[in-house]
Design a protein around this motif. Structure first.
Motif, PDB file in Angstrom:
ATOM      1  N   ALA A  40       0.776  -1.085  -0.255  1.00 51.61           N
ATOM      2  CA  ALA A  40       0.683  -0.262   0.256  1.00 51.61           C
ATOM      3  C   ALA A  40       0.964   1.506   0.046  1.00 51.61           C
ATOM      4  O   ALA A  40       2.587   1.258   0.424  1.00 51.61           O
ATOM      5  N   PRO A  41       0.401   1.937  -0.451  1.00 46.28           N
ATOM      6  CA  PRO A  41       1.138   3.377  -0.650  1.00 46.28           C
ATOM      7  C   PRO A  41       1.925   4.233   1.009  1.00 46.28           C
ATOM      8  O   PRO A  41       0.992   3.958   1.874  1.00 46.28           O
ATOM      9  N   GLY A  42       3.323   4.358   0.763  1.00 44.45           N
ATOM     10  CA  GLY A  42       3.564   4.416   2.389  1.00 44.45           C
ATOM     11  C   GLY A  42       3.761   3.188   3.130  1.00 44.45           C
ATOM     12  O   GLY A  42       4.700   3.561   4.320  1.00 44.45           O
ATOM     13  N   LYS A  43       3.626   2.259   2.826  1.00 43.62           N
ATOM     14  CA  LYS A  43       3.635   0.930   3.693  1.00 43.62           C
ATOM     15  C   LYS A  43       4.562   0.004   2.474  1.00 43.62           C
ATOM     16  O   LYS A  43       5.073  -0.363   1.604  1.00 43.62           O
ATOM     17  N   GLU A  44       5.416  -0.955   3.559  1.00 43.56           N
ATOM     18  CA  GLU A  44       6.057  -2.254   2.953  1.00 43.56           C
ATOM     19  C   GLU A  44       4.970  -2.594   2.552  1.00 43.56           C
ATOM     20  O   GLU A  44       4.174  -3.245   3.065  1.00 43.56           O
ATOM     21  N   ARG A  45       6.063  -3.686   1.499  1.00 43.70           N
ATOM     22  CA  ARG A  45       5.110  -4.786   0.908  1.00 43.70           C
ATOM     23  C   ARG A  45       4.830  -6.175   1.962  1.00 43.70           C
ATOM     24  O   ARG A  45       5.708  -6.188   3.444  1.00 43.70           O
ATOM     25  N   GLU A  46       4.053  -6.462   1.834  1.00 45.20           N
ATOM     26  CA  GLU A  46       3.486  -7.228   3.273  1.00 45.20           C
ATOM     27  C   GLU A  46       3.338  -9.522   2.819  1.00 45.20           C
ATOM     28  O   GLU A  46       2.620  -8.803   2.128  1.00 45.20           O
ATOM     29  N   PHE A  47       2.641 -10.096   3.241  1.00 44.24           N
ATOM     30  CA  PHE A  47       2.335 -11.036   2.668  1.00 44.24           C
ATOM     31  C   PHE A  47       1.351 -11.168   2.752  1.00 44.24           C
ATOM     32  O   PHE A  47       0.230 -10.837   3.666  1.00 44.24           O
ATOM     33  N   VAL A  48       0.228 -11.696   1.958  1.00 48.91           N
ATOM     34  CA  VAL A  48      -0.883 -12.418   1.747  1.00 48.91           C
ATOM     35  C   VAL A  48      -1.419 -13.541   1.957  1.00 48.91           C
ATOM     36  O   VAL A  48      -2.211 -13.945   2.655  1.00 48.91           O
ATOM     37  N   ALA A  49      -1.075 -14.199   0.926  1.00 48.73           N
ATOM     38  CA  ALA A  49      -1.208 -15.475   0.639  1.00 48.73           C
ATOM     39  C   ALA A  49      -0.128 -16.350  -0.356  1.00 48.73           C
ATOM     40  O   ALA A  49       0.325 -15.922  -1.192  1.00 48.73           O
ATOM     41  N   SER A  50      -0.267 -17.833   0.059  1.00 46.31           N
ATOM     42  CA  SER A  50       1.377 -19.082  -0.595  1.00 46.31           C
ATOM     43  C   SER A  50       0.528 -20.011  -0.686  1.00 46.31           C
ATOM     44  O   SER A  50      -0.849 -20.661  -0.196  1.00 46.31           O
ATOM     45  N   ILE A  51       0.303 -20.989  -1.968  1.00 43.05           N
ATOM     46  CA  ILE A  51       0.608 -21.940  -2.270  1.00 43.05           C
ATOM     47  C   ILE A  51       1.597 -22.728  -2.416  1.00 43.05           C
ATOM     48  O   ILE A  51       2.485 -22.593  -3.106  1.00 43.05           O
ATOM     49  N   ASN A  52       1.308 -23.870  -1.969  1.00 41.73           N
ATOM     50  CA  ASN A  52       2.662 -25.157  -2.658  1.00 41.73           C
ATOM     51  C   ASN A  52       2.286 -25.949  -3.679  1.00 41.73           C
ATOM     52  O   ASN A  52       1.559 -25.703  -4.996  1.00 41.73           O
TER      53      ASN A  52
END
Length: 122
Positions: A40-52
């Protein structure tokens, strides 16, 4: 080396849905766990979801659990993120990446693509 291209973002009203796609190059796509991240603007990149690699195991950030669904189609070299019940706080640029097999929530590739913009209006 895997190259990733995200698409499917756009402008949507709160409560709406979007489906993001990530197309990967390389014939070794099926060997990797994959994930979605957002910034998001002004924020660090963050984890959302993952899949094997097989699609049989998934992991989600608490903020999106129950609303987002990650899936993959190895035959199409594609990872998807189905987003429903979208909130204004979901507004961000969404990126995909290979996911570290140990943490299940951190990116493995040092290079990022352009991402796809998701904007949720209230």
């Amino acid at each position: 080396q895997v190259q990733l291209v995200e698409s499917g973002g756009g402008l949507v009203q709160a409560g709406g849905s979007l489906r993001l796609s990530c197309v990967a190059s390389g014939r070794t796509f099926s060997s990797y766990a994959m994930g979605w991240f957002r910034q998001a603007p002004g924020k660090e990149r963050e984890f959302v979801a993952s899949i094997n690699w097989s699609g049989g195991r998934t992991n989600y950030a608490d903020s999106v659990k129950g609303r987002f669904t990650i899936s993959r189609d190895n035959a199409k070299n594609t990872v998807y993120l189905q987003m429903s019940s979208l909130k204004p706080e979901d507004t961000a640029v969404y990126y995909c990446n290979v996911v570290n097999a140990i943490t299940w929530s951190t990116p493995a590739l040092t290079s990022w693509g352009q991402g796809t913009q998701v904007t949720v209006s209230s």
